[in-house]
Design a protein around this motif. Sequence first.
Motif, PDB file in Angstrom:
ATOM      1  N   VAL A   1      -4.571  -6.342 -51.013  1.00 54.69           N
ATOM      2  CA  VAL A   1      -3.135  -6.169 -51.354  1.00 54.69           C
ATOM      3  C   VAL A   1      -2.469  -7.119 -51.982  1.00 54.69           C
ATOM      4  N   ALA A   2      -2.513  -8.349 -51.326  1.00 54.55           N
ATOM      5  CA  ALA A   2      -1.835  -9.520 -51.838  1.00 54.55           C
ATOM      6  C   ALA A   2      -2.586 -10.784 -50.981  1.00 54.55           C
ATOM      7  N   VAL A   3      -2.015 -11.971 -51.525  1.00 53.33           N
ATOM      8  CA  VAL A   3      -2.864 -12.953 -50.999  1.00 53.33           C
ATOM      9  C   VAL A   3      -1.758 -14.208 -51.117  1.00 53.33           C
ATOM     10  N   GLY A   4      -1.893 -15.219 -50.365  1.00 45.15           N
ATOM     11  CA  GLY A   4      -0.912 -16.441 -50.442  1.00 45.15           C
ATOM     12  C   GLY A   4      -1.719 -17.617 -49.792  1.00 45.15           C
ATOM     13  N   ASP A   5      -0.815 -18.824 -49.835  1.00 43.49           N
ATOM     14  CA  ASP A   5      -1.413 -20.008 -49.363  1.00 43.49           C
ATOM     15  C   ASP A   5      -1.513 -19.618 -47.802  1.00 43.49           C
ATOM     16  N   GLY A   6      -3.057 -19.574 -47.521  1.00 47.07           N
ATOM     17  CA  GLY A   6      -2.966 -19.411 -45.839  1.00 47.07           C
ATOM     18  C   GLY A   6      -3.138 -17.885 -45.255  1.00 47.07           C
ATOM     19  N   TRP A   7      -3.037 -16.902 -46.249  1.00 46.83           N
ATOM     20  CA  TRP A   7      -2.808 -15.731 -45.893  1.00 46.83           C
ATOM     21  C   TRP A   7      -3.633 -14.621 -46.719  1.00 46.83           C
ATOM     22  N   ALA A   8      -3.800 -13.466 -46.237  1.00 46.43           N
ATOM     23  CA  ALA A   8      -4.364 -12.481 -46.886  1.00 46.43           C
ATOM     24  C   ALA A   8      -3.984 -11.064 -46.447  1.00 46.43           C
ATOM     25  N   GLU A   9      -3.649 -10.079 -47.263  1.00 40.95           N
ATOM     26  CA  GLU A   9      -3.555  -8.515 -46.690  1.00 40.95           C
ATOM     27  C   GLU A   9      -4.501  -7.666 -47.665  1.00 40.95           C
ATOM     28  N   PHE A  10      -5.277  -6.902 -46.727  1.00 35.74           N
ATOM     29  CA  PHE A  10      -6.165  -5.792 -47.313  1.00 35.74           C
ATOM     30  C   PHE A  10      -5.717  -4.429 -46.678  1.00 35.74           C
ATOM     31  N   GLU A  11      -6.320  -3.419 -47.303  1.00 31.68           N
ATOM     32  CA  GLU A  11      -5.894  -2.059 -46.931  1.00 31.68           C
ATOM     33  C   GLU A  11      -7.077  -1.089 -47.071  1.00 31.68           C
ATOM     34  N   MET A  12      -7.096  -0.198 -46.437  1.00 31.82           N
ATOM     35  CA  MET A  12      -8.205   0.954 -46.428  1.00 31.82           C
ATOM     36  C   MET A  12      -7.466   2.260 -46.049  1.00 31.82           C
ATOM     37  N   GLN A  13      -7.505   3.403 -46.997  1.00 25.51           N
ATOM     38  CA  GLN A  13      -7.344   4.610 -46.620  1.00 25.51           C
ATOM     39  C   GLN A  13      -8.352   5.493 -46.126  1.00 25.51           C
ATOM     40  N   PRO A  14      -8.051   5.503 -44.716  1.00 21.25           N
ATOM     41  CA  PRO A  14      -9.244   6.413 -43.829  1.00 21.25           C
ATOM     42  C   PRO A  14      -9.854   7.825 -44.777  1.00 21.25           C
ATOM     43  N   GLU A  15     -11.025   7.837 -44.953  1.00 21.85           N
ATOM     44  CA  GLU A  15     -11.551   8.973 -45.590  1.00 21.85           C
ATOM     45  C   GLU A  15     -12.604   9.532 -44.640  1.00 21.85           C
ATOM     46  N   GLU A  16     -13.158  10.797 -44.899  1.00 22.89           N
ATOM     47  CA  GLU A  16     -14.123  11.344 -44.034  1.00 22.89           C
ATOM     48  C   GLU A  16     -15.475  10.746 -43.965  1.00 22.89           C
ATOM     49  N   TRP A  17     -15.650   9.936 -45.416  1.00 21.08           N
ATOM     50  CA  TRP A  17     -17.044   9.224 -45.292  1.00 21.08           C
ATOM     51  C   TRP A  17     -16.870   7.745 -44.668  1.00 21.08           C
TER      52      TRP A  17
ATOM     53  N   GLY B   1     -15.763  11.713 -34.902  1.00 19.16           N
ATOM     54  CA  GLY B   1     -14.664  12.292 -35.747  1.00 19.16           C
ATOM     55  C   GLY B   1     -13.516  11.198 -35.790  1.00 19.16           C
ATOM     56  N   SER B   2     -13.773   9.886 -35.837  1.00 17.06           N
ATOM     57  CA  SER B   2     -12.762   9.076 -36.022  1.00 17.06           C
ATOM     58  C   SER B   2     -13.348   7.912 -36.958  1.00 17.06           C
ATOM     59  N   VAL B   3     -12.823   6.921 -37.529  1.00 17.77           N
ATOM     60  CA  VAL B   3     -13.103   5.942 -38.343  1.00 17.77           C
ATOM     61  C   VAL B   3     -14.112   5.089 -37.709  1.00 17.77           C
ATOM     62  N   HIS B   4     -15.271   4.668 -38.261  1.00 17.36           N
ATOM     63  CA  HIS B   4     -16.216   3.916 -37.684  1.00 17.36           C
ATOM     64  C   HIS B   4     -15.686   2.263 -37.377  1.00 17.36           C
ATOM     65  N   GLY B   5     -15.820   2.008 -36.110  1.00 19.16           N
ATOM     66  CA  GLY B   5     -15.323   0.526 -35.795  1.00 19.16           C
ATOM     67  C   GLY B   5     -15.829  -0.633 -36.772  1.00 19.16           C
ATOM     68  N   GLY B   6     -17.173  -0.121 -37.283  1.00 21.00           N
ATOM     69  CA  GLY B   6     -17.708  -1.056 -38.234  1.00 21.00           C
ATOM     70  C   GLY B   6     -16.940  -1.141 -39.423  1.00 21.00           C
ATOM     71  N   MET B   7     -16.093  -0.060 -39.816  1.00 23.72           N
ATOM     72  CA  MET B   7     -15.351  -0.055 -41.027  1.00 23.72           C
ATOM     73  C   MET B   7     -14.023  -0.720 -40.840  1.00 23.72           C
ATOM     74  N   ILE B   8     -13.630  -0.673 -39.734  1.00 24.92           N
ATOM     75  CA  ILE B   8     -12.243  -1.406 -39.401  1.00 24.92           C
ATOM     76  C   ILE B   8     -12.540  -2.959 -39.303  1.00 24.92           C
ATOM     77  N   ALA B   9     -13.829  -3.196 -38.598  1.00 19.63           N
ATOM     78  CA  ALA B   9     -14.116  -4.592 -38.720  1.00 19.63           C
ATOM     79  C   ALA B   9     -14.513  -5.133 -39.794  1.00 19.63           C
ATOM     80  N   GLY B  10     -14.805  -4.491 -41.139  1.00 18.04           N
ATOM     81  CA  GLY B  10     -14.890  -4.667 -42.247  1.00 18.04           C
ATOM     82  C   GLY B  10     -13.727  -5.122 -43.085  1.00 18.04           C
ATOM     83  N   LEU B  11     -12.676  -4.211 -42.599  1.00 18.69           N
ATOM     84  CA  LEU B  11     -11.142  -4.358 -42.986  1.00 18.69           C
ATOM     85  C   LEU B  11     -10.900  -5.912 -42.726  1.00 18.69           C
ATOM     86  N   ALA B  12     -11.027  -6.102 -41.321  1.00 16.49           N
ATOM     87  CA  ALA B  12     -10.569  -7.276 -40.615  1.00 16.49           C
ATOM     88  C   ALA B  12     -10.940  -8.739 -41.498  1.00 16.49           C
ATOM     89  N   ASP B  13     -12.484  -8.144 -41.360  1.00 15.48           N
ATOM     90  CA  ASP B  13     -13.251  -9.460 -41.931  1.00 15.48           C
ATOM     91  C   ASP B  13     -12.915  -9.875 -43.306  1.00 15.48           C
TER      92      ASP B  13
END
Length: 160
Positions: free
Chosen positions: A50-66, A72-84
Motif C-alpha cells: 500500500v505504502a512505504v516510507g523510511d523504516g515502515w511498510a504497509e500491505f493489505e489483503m482482501q480475504p477471498e475464499e481461496w 472456514g476462516s483465512v488460513h493463518g499462513g496467509m495472515i503470516a504472509g501478510l505480516a512477513d
Amino acid sequence: MSRERTYSWEDPKVFADAAAGLAGLDFLNLIGSGELPVVPAGATTNILPVAVGDGWAEFEMQPEEWHYNPIGSVHGGMIAGLADSALGCAVHTKLPAGVGYTSLDLNIRFTRAANLDSGLLRCRAEVVTIGRRTATAEARVLDGDGRVVAHASTTCLLLR
C-alpha cells in the motif's frame, strides 16, 4: 461446487536485477508507483503493498475464499504472509544499495479469526532496531473495523 482462479505474474529476474543496484526504499517505491509490476508472490496471494516510507511498510489483503482453511476462516499462513511481507519490506526501506536481507524468524500471535466478513486486512510494520548484522521489526494486522487480527515480529539477517 468447484471454483476456478487464474492469474499471471512477471519474471522474478525483473525484480532481482532492479533490486541489485537500488537502495531498498527506492526499489520499493518503483513497485508502489507501478514502474515495476506486482511481485510474483503478491500476484499469487493478493498480498499487495500500500505504502512505504523510511523504516515502515504497509500491505493489505482482501480475504477471498481461496485464502480459507478447512474450518472456514483465512488460513493463518496467509495472515503470516501478510505480516512477513510488511515486516521484511519495512527492514528493506532502511537498507542501502547492495545490502540484502533474509528473515531469521517470524513470530506471530493470532487474536481473532479473519473471513470474508472481516473486510480488508491491513498490516503496518515498523523497524525497531537496525544494526550491522541484524534488524528487527514489529507489525499489527487489522481488520476492516480496525480490530487486531494478529501481531508479529521478525529478526532479519542483513546480507552485506
